[in-house]
Write a protein that holds these residues in place. Structure first.
Motif, PDB file in Angstrom:
ATOM      1  N   LEU A   6      13.402  61.448  -8.414  1.00  0.00           N
ATOM      2  CA  LEU A   6      14.245  61.391  -9.615  1.00  0.00           C
ATOM      3  C   LEU A   6      15.152  60.163  -9.582  1.00  0.00           C
ATOM      4  O   LEU A   6      15.347  59.490 -10.606  1.00  0.00           O
ATOM      5  CB  LEU A   6      15.086  62.664  -9.736  1.00  0.00           C
ATOM      6  N   THR A   7      15.707  59.864  -8.393  1.00  0.00           N
ATOM      7  CA  THR A   7      16.538  58.672  -8.241  1.00  0.00           C
ATOM      8  C   THR A   7      15.717  57.413  -8.490  1.00  0.00           C
ATOM      9  O   THR A   7      16.167  56.478  -9.167  1.00  0.00           O
ATOM     10  CB  THR A   7      17.147  58.619  -6.826  1.00  0.00           C
ATOM     11  N   ALA A  13      13.889  52.975 -14.479  1.00  0.00           N
ATOM     12  CA  ALA A  13      14.089  53.028 -15.929  1.00  0.00           C
ATOM     13  C   ALA A  13      15.175  52.043 -16.342  1.00  0.00           C
ATOM     14  O   ALA A  13      15.033  51.311 -17.329  1.00  0.00           O
ATOM     15  CB  ALA A  13      14.453  54.439 -16.371  1.00  0.00           C
ATOM     16  N   LEU A  14      16.259  52.003 -15.579  1.00  0.00           N
ATOM     17  CA  LEU A  14      17.345  51.079 -15.887  1.00  0.00           C
ATOM     18  C   LEU A  14      16.933  49.631 -15.632  1.00  0.00           C
ATOM     19  O   LEU A  14      17.312  48.736 -16.381  1.00  0.00           O
ATOM     20  CB  LEU A  14      18.582  51.439 -15.060  1.00  0.00           C
ATOM     21  N   LEU A  15      16.158  49.421 -14.584  1.00  0.00           N
ATOM     22  CA  LEU A  15      15.742  48.060 -14.255  1.00  0.00           C
ATOM     23  C   LEU A  15      14.712  47.521 -15.251  1.00  0.00           C
ATOM     24  O   LEU A  15      14.797  46.380 -15.686  1.00  0.00           O
ATOM     25  CB  LEU A  15      15.179  48.014 -12.827  1.00  0.00           C
ATOM     26  N   VAL A 149       6.925  55.188 -16.804  1.00  0.00           N
ATOM     27  CA  VAL A 149       8.241  54.732 -17.260  1.00  0.00           C
ATOM     28  C   VAL A 149       8.127  53.373 -17.949  1.00  0.00           C
ATOM     29  O   VAL A 149       8.731  53.138 -19.008  1.00  0.00           O
ATOM     30  CB  VAL A 149       9.240  54.673 -16.078  1.00  0.00           C
ATOM     31  N   ASP A 150       7.346  52.476 -17.349  1.00  0.00           N
ATOM     32  CA  ASP A 150       7.147  51.133 -17.906  1.00  0.00           C
ATOM     33  C   ASP A 150       6.573  51.210 -19.320  1.00  0.00           C
ATOM     34  O   ASP A 150       7.075  50.572 -20.255  1.00  0.00           O
ATOM     35  CB  ASP A 150       6.218  50.334 -16.984  1.00  0.00           C
ATOM     36  N   PHE A 181      23.246  48.967 -11.256  1.00  0.00           N
ATOM     37  CA  PHE A 181      22.369  49.841 -10.488  1.00  0.00           C
ATOM     38  C   PHE A 181      21.626  49.088  -9.392  1.00  0.00           C
ATOM     39  O   PHE A 181      21.380  49.628  -8.319  1.00  0.00           O
ATOM     40  CB  PHE A 181      21.393  50.573 -11.420  1.00  0.00           C
ATOM     41  N   MET A 182      21.262  47.825  -9.653  1.00  0.00           N
ATOM     42  CA  MET A 182      20.599  47.032  -8.628  1.00  0.00           C
ATOM     43  C   MET A 182      21.529  46.833  -7.435  1.00  0.00           C
ATOM     44  O   MET A 182      21.111  46.935  -6.272  1.00  0.00           O
ATOM     45  CB  MET A 182      20.191  45.681  -9.213  1.00  0.00           C
TER      46      MET A 182
END
Length: 198
Positions: A6-7, A13-15, A149-150, A181-182
């Protein structure tokens, strides 16, 4: 393991949502019709780079698991550098001019022509690999999640390009949030690597 996946899903998703050359092509091509070729070209290029990176990580694990821990530390430093660079950079959002024919191959070239993507995958993935678990099984799950996700994010960009990105706040959020997040993933990666090494 579920919390780890999940993480991983939230992180990618954010990246992936951070506007880059492939996303710019998706947005640009969506003006001329539904950009199916562009979306597939971007997804397949990311898949190829991801698989290459997993092969490199696998061979490092075969040689010595300590290499994975050092990979976490070095990768964490690299991710932290990228994240901070994004946070302190000026926002630049531009649409790449496109020609609707040959969208698939053009996007494949754009996706594969950036060697920094392989470095990113090599830095990012070791943070989520669990030693002692089946590497092949983990790799298949990572690749599967990434592809889903992509594709979803590129389809979303194509669908709401004209509505969402006209608002400056949305552009700013999409630009800077991946940097935060990165940096966080980088710090976690360094911590995991150093705690295993020492």
């Amino acid at each position: 393991m579920l919390s780890l996946y999940l993480t991983y899903t939230l992180s990618i998703a954010l990246l992936i949502s951070s506007p880059g050359p492939v996303i710019a092509l998706v947005i640009s091509d969506s003006k001329h019709g539904w950009p199916t070729g562009t979306i597939w070209g971007g997804a397949i290029s990311a898949f190829l780079l991801l698989v290459c990176s997993l092969f490199v990580i696998h061979f490092a694990l075969v040689i010595d698991e300590v290499l994975l821990d050092w990979g976490r530390v070095v990768g964490g430093l690299y991710l932290g550098y990228l994240g901070v660079s994004i946070l302190f950079s000026k926002q630049q959002y531009s649409i790449v001019k496109s020609h609707h024919h040959d969208c698939f191959w053009r996007t494949m070239k754009v996706g594969l022509s950036n060697p920094k993507d392989i470095l990113f995958f090599l830095a990012f993935l070791p943070s989520f690999i669990v030693s002692g678990q089946s590497f092949v099984e983990q790799s298949m799950i990572f690749v599967g999640i990434w592809l889903v996700v992509d594709m979803l994010i590129m389809v979303a960009y194509a669908g709401v390009a004209k509505k969402l990105l006209v608002y400056k706040r949305c552009q700013t959020l999409l630009f800077y949030l991946p940097g935060v997040f990165m940096s966080m993933v980088g710090v976690i990666s360094i911590y995991l690597g150093l705690s295993n090494l020492f």
